[in-house]
Design a protein around this motif. Structure first.
Motif, PDB file in Angstrom:
ATOM      1  N   ASP A  79       0.808  -1.213   0.000  1.00  0.00           N
ATOM      2  CA  ASP A  79       0.000   0.000   0.000  1.00  0.00           C
ATOM      3  C   ASP A  79       0.850   1.277   0.000  1.00  0.00           C
ATOM      4  N   SER A  80       2.133   1.155  -0.325  1.00  0.00           N
ATOM      5  CA  SER A  80       3.013   2.312  -0.347  1.00  0.00           C
ATOM      6  C   SER A  80       2.665   3.227  -1.519  1.00  0.00           C
ATOM      7  N   PRO A  81       2.377   4.499  -1.248  1.00  0.00           N
ATOM      8  CA  PRO A  81       2.002   5.414  -2.328  1.00  0.00           C
ATOM      9  C   PRO A  81       3.174   5.844  -3.203  1.00  0.00           C
ATOM     10  N   ASN A  82       4.408   5.757  -2.677  1.00  0.00           N
ATOM     11  CA  ASN A  82       5.571   6.181  -3.453  1.00  0.00           C
ATOM     12  C   ASN A  82       6.800   5.397  -3.012  1.00  0.00           C
ATOM     13  N   PRO A  83       6.996   4.191  -3.554  1.00  0.00           N
ATOM     14  CA  PRO A  83       8.133   3.378  -3.123  1.00  0.00           C
ATOM     15  C   PRO A  83       9.490   3.941  -3.559  1.00  0.00           C
TER      16      PRO A  83
END
Length: 91
Positions: A79-83
């Motif tokens: 669910d990371s918005p910006n890895p």
């Protein structure tokens, strides 16, 4: 002359209030004013999800969720918005 950093958003994460103040003051002296602060990695994850910073400056050693675990969750979390957000780790 336009400030090249006026739209850069930085998240500063450290459990030490004084270190957050020092880092934020240094960033402001460079013209970076879009700064949010968190006192631990758990709060930082919520901010990353909602605010989408351009850079995260985080302390290595903190209670609950340290800088390494935070980085793993940002890089590998489903669910990371910006890895790929740049993360600068302090110690």
């Amino acid at each position: 002359m336009a400030n090249p950093f006026d739209r850069v958003m930085v998240l500063v994460v450290d459990d030490n209030h004084y270190m957050r103040v020092i880092v934020s003051t240094m960033l402001r002296s460079m013209g970076i004013n879009l700064i949010r602060e968190a006192s631990d990695g758990i709060d930082a994850l919520e901010i990353v999800r909602d605010w989408r910073p351009d850079v995260v400056i985080i302390d290595l050693m903190m209670e609950q969720l340290d800088g390494v675990e935070f980085t793993k969750l940002v890089r590998r979390g489903v669910d990371s918005p910006n890895p790929y957000v740049p993360i600068i780790m302090m110690t």
